[in-house]
Design a protein around this motif. Sequence first.
Motif, short mmCIF file in Angstrom:
data_model
loop_
_atom_site.label_atom_id
_atom_site.label_comp_id
_atom_site.label_asym_id
_atom_site.label_seq_id
_atom_site.Cartn_x
_atom_site.Cartn_y
_atom_site.Cartn_z
N ASP A 94 27.40 44.58 -36.62
CA ASP A 94 28.18 43.34 -36.65
C ASP A 94 28.45 42.87 -38.07
OD1 ASP A 94 28.18 43.17 -33.82
OD2 ASP A 94 26.16 42.32 -33.87
N SER A 95 28.64 43.83 -38.96
CA SER A 95 28.84 43.54 -40.37
C SER A 95 30.10 44.24 -40.88
CB SER A 95 27.64 44.02 -41.19
OG SER A 95 26.46 43.40 -40.73
N LYS A 128 34.89 38.22 -36.41
CA LYS A 128 33.60 37.73 -35.92
C LYS A 128 32.41 38.57 -36.39
CE LYS A 128 35.70 35.49 -31.89
NZ LYS A 128 36.62 34.81 -32.71
N ARG A 129 32.48 39.00 -37.64
CA ARG A 129 31.35 39.70 -38.24
C ARG A 129 30.33 38.66 -38.70
NH1 ARG A 129 32.36 43.39 -35.41
NH2 ARG A 129 33.66 45.11 -36.03
N LYS A 130 29.05 39.04 -38.73
CA LYS A 130 28.02 38.06 -39.12
C LYS A 130 27.82 38.03 -40.63
CE LYS A 130 24.13 41.20 -38.46
NZ LYS A 130 22.91 41.52 -37.75
N GLN A 131 28.29 39.07 -41.32
CA GLN A 131 28.10 39.13 -42.77
C GLN A 131 29.01 40.18 -43.37
OE1 GLN A 131 24.18 40.60 -43.80
NE2 GLN A 131 24.28 42.19 -42.24
N SER A 176 29.25 31.31 -38.03
CA SER A 176 30.01 31.53 -36.79
C SER A 176 30.35 30.23 -36.12
CB SER A 176 29.23 32.41 -35.84
OG SER A 176 27.85 32.23 -35.94
#
Length: 176
Positions: A94-95, A128-131, A176
């Motif tokens: 998720d990056s 919608k990546r977390k980092q 987010s």
Amino acid sequence: MTISNYTIRNASPSEFEEIGKLLIRVYSALEGFPKEDEQPNYYKILANIGAFTEYPETELLVALDENNVIAGAVVYFNDMQYYGSGGIATQEKDSAGFRLLGVDSQARGKGIGKLLTLECIKKATENKRKQIIIHSTLAMKTAWGMYENIGFKRDEILDFMQGELPVFGFRFPIDS
């Protein structure tokens, strides 16, 4: 710092060779950065920069001035498995990440590197990546300072050695 005169867009295949030459000029001129004879494979990657666009969710972005002259470029990875660095970065989920950011010496100090970085952050946020994960070296202290001013934080767990060159990892958390 005037950045309003620059446009960021995806590079076209007809621009790949020119971008590769620009990045070779930029990286080979960095004091303390390995030269082409010391790390020929790295410079082959720069010369063939367009090959990254063959990976899913990977984009080669360019900054163009008002005359459509390429002033800088960066490779954005929406999926870290294609990032291609040493260390553990490619295992991050998720990056997003970006690599090989370069600004032509004639265009430095105009905010182009920041503009390219902010575009990568925008893309990661939209996806919608977390980092975002990036790497830098001591030879890239100007960029390093810019990244920290934007909000990137050093993370030693992402560090690795590229031959004899220490490479330092950074993270930018996305709300987010």
